[in-house]
Design an enzyme around this catalytic site. Structure first.
Site, PDB file in Angstrom:
ATOM      1  N   TYR A   1      45.105  38.870  30.591  1.00 17.84           N
ATOM      2  CA  TYR A   1      43.637  37.538  31.865  1.00 17.84           C
ATOM      3  C   TYR A   1      45.014  36.671  32.760  1.00 17.84           C
ATOM      4  O   TYR A   1      45.919  36.131  31.660  1.00 17.84           O
ATOM      5  CB  TYR A   1      43.143  36.745  31.081  1.00 17.84           C
ATOM      6  CG  TYR A   1      42.224  36.490  31.713  1.00 17.84           C
ATOM      7  CD1 TYR A   1      40.746  37.352  32.639  1.00 17.84           C
ATOM      8  CD2 TYR A   1      42.102  35.099  31.808  1.00 17.84           C
ATOM      9  CE1 TYR A   1      39.780  36.440  33.373  1.00 17.84           C
ATOM     10  CE2 TYR A   1      41.360  34.611  32.732  1.00 17.84           C
ATOM     11  CZ  TYR A   1      40.262  35.141  33.272  1.00 17.84           C
ATOM     12  OH  TYR A   1      39.650  34.100  34.735  1.00 17.84           O
TER      13      TYR A   1
ATOM     14  N   GLU B   1      42.055  35.344  40.313  1.00 19.44           N
ATOM     15  CA  GLU B   1      42.289  36.520  39.012  1.00 19.44           C
ATOM     16  C   GLU B   1      42.440  37.563  38.886  1.00 19.44           C
ATOM     17  O   GLU B   1      41.881  38.812  40.201  1.00 19.44           O
ATOM     18  CB  GLU B   1      41.037  36.317  38.504  1.00 19.44           C
ATOM     19  CG  GLU B   1      40.432  36.631  37.001  1.00 19.44           C
ATOM     20  CD  GLU B   1      39.241  36.654  36.805  1.00 19.44           C
ATOM     21  OE1 GLU B   1      38.045  35.755  36.622  1.00 19.44           O
ATOM     22  OE2 GLU B   1      38.530  37.495  36.887  1.00 19.44           O
TER      23      GLU B   1
END
Ligand code: ADP
Ligand code: MG
Length: 385
Positions: free
Chosen positions: A108, A196
């Site tokens: 992530y 993101e």
């Protein structure tokens, strides 16, 4: 503004962040047979403004053309509920087809604004993918945060430290530090409030690829991004778009009391007061500090377009705009627009006495209240359930 995955990936491409090959985006049924898919298996992904598609049937793998076409037929127009849509169904109007990746590891990586630090923050976790929210909850220490100076961007040593902390494999080490720096650069230069990558993957043959994107841009910077005009507004309803065009801040809500207020702070307080009185507002509407007859008329029209509205509450504080001017505006506007639901008005501030007199003498059926609390209680009572 929230961008869908393929739009976010276009930005990734602009900054040189590595991506898997995309075969195209489909927006209508005729395109299904036309799209050229070079290799199988391929991945078919619903382009909606919500994450959690993987778990909700919005990410599918197809092994051949026949299966791909079947999935595309089914997905286009499908209604989807993910854990990020707050129980609401969203319709899948666009789908992205891309190459399938052989995933060894999911990471992530994101940049967002850290309000407390007053600067961007790079956020990373060694275990990315669809369970990141649960992990952030159960094991918050696993999330690494690095402050980013907006003047210098992410520095080399910071990128390296992060790579070591995440135990990034040597084969993709440089690609990782490079990607982290590029994501920070994108965040700053594109005026994003979120950039993101989840998941950022390492493939079995040791390549680093951004498999998903989530980018949100900051509307306040739209004056220096003319290119944003070309991005479709997928978030706003038709009424919200109309309000935007005439310069009124309007957000549709679920209740049945239409609100017209001047000033965002008073608008927020009005919503709270209605809630406290046992009701729910149908919208947030701020006509702005210098509301005139024209704007009030337009605001009325917008509020009444929502069929849920069973009463309208006007809560205006006359400061620079005097109450008598506002009252004239409200009566003028109310005459222009055929209002069939109860109208509750609370005026306060400069020349309030004169304002109330104008409303009383207008011949219109207006319920006047002396306080916001009284107005809210009256609105809840008259709107009914
Ligand atoms: P969402 O975040 O909305 O669930 P993602 O694009 O992150 O959607 O996809 C969810 C999961 O599906 C990913 O974590 C990954 O495991 C898998 N996936 C997504 N795209 C691909 C792809 N191109 N190849 C292989 N697996 C993929
Ligand atoms: Mg994802």
């Amino acid at each position: 503004m929230k961008l869908v995955e393929y739009e976010g990936k276009e930005l990734f491409a602009k900054y040189g962040i590595p991506l898997s090959k995309a075969f195209g985006v489909i927006k209508n049924r005729e395109d299904i047979s036309k799209i050229k898919i070079d290799s199988y298996p391929c991945v078919i992904k619903a382009q909606v403004l919500a994450g959690g598609r993987g778990k909700a049937g919005g990410v599918k793998i197809a092994k051949d053309k026949a299966e791909a076409e079947k999935i595309m037929e089914k997905m286009l127009g499908m209604k989807m509920v993910t854990h990020q849509t707050a129980g609401k169904e969203i319709s899948v109007d666009e789908i992205l087809i891309c190459e399938s990746a052989n995933i060894e590891r999911e990471i992530y990586l994101a940049v967002t604004m850290d309000r407390k630090a007053g600067k961007p923050s790079l956020i990373a976790c060694a275990e990315g993918g669809v369970a990141i929210e649960e992990l952030a909850h159960s094991n918050p220490e696993a999330i690494i945060k690095i402050p980013v100076d907006p003047e210098t961007g992410l520095l080399d040593f910071q990128a390296r430290e992060l790579a070591y902390a995440l135990k990034i494999e040597k084969e993709v080490f440089c690609s990782f530090t490079d990607t982290a720096k590029k994501l920070c650069k994108l965040f700053i230069e594109e005026d994003a409030s979120l950039a993101e990558i989840n998941p950022l993957i390492v493939t079995k043959d040791k390549k680093l690829i951004a498999l998903d994107s989530k980018v949100i841009t900051d509307d306040n910077a739209s004056f220096r991004h003319k290119e944003w005009d070309n991005i479709p507004d997928r978030e706003s309803s038709e009424i919200e778009k109309e309000a935007k065009e005439i310069g009124i801040n309007y957000i549709a809500l679920d209740g049945n009391i239409g609100c017209m207020v001047n000033g965002a702070g008073l608008a927020m307080a009005t919503l709270d007061t209605i809630k406290l009185a046992g009701g729910d507002a149908a919208n947030f509407l701020d006509v702005g500090g210098g509301a005139n007859v024209d704007q009030i008329t337009k605001a009325f029209k917008i509020i009444l377009k929502d069929p849920k509205v069973k009463a309208v509450m006007i809560n205006i504080f006359g400061g620079i705009m005097k109450c008598d001017n506002i009252a004239s505006g409200v009566t003028e506007a109310a005459k222009n627009v055929n209002i069939k639901v109860p109208l509750i008005v609370r005026l306060e501030g400069t020349r309030v006495k004169e304002g109330k007199e104008i409303l009383a003498k207008s011949g219109l059926k207006i319920h006047q209240a002396d306080s916001a609390w009284e107005a809210a209680k009256l609105a809840v009572q008259l709107a009914g359930k």
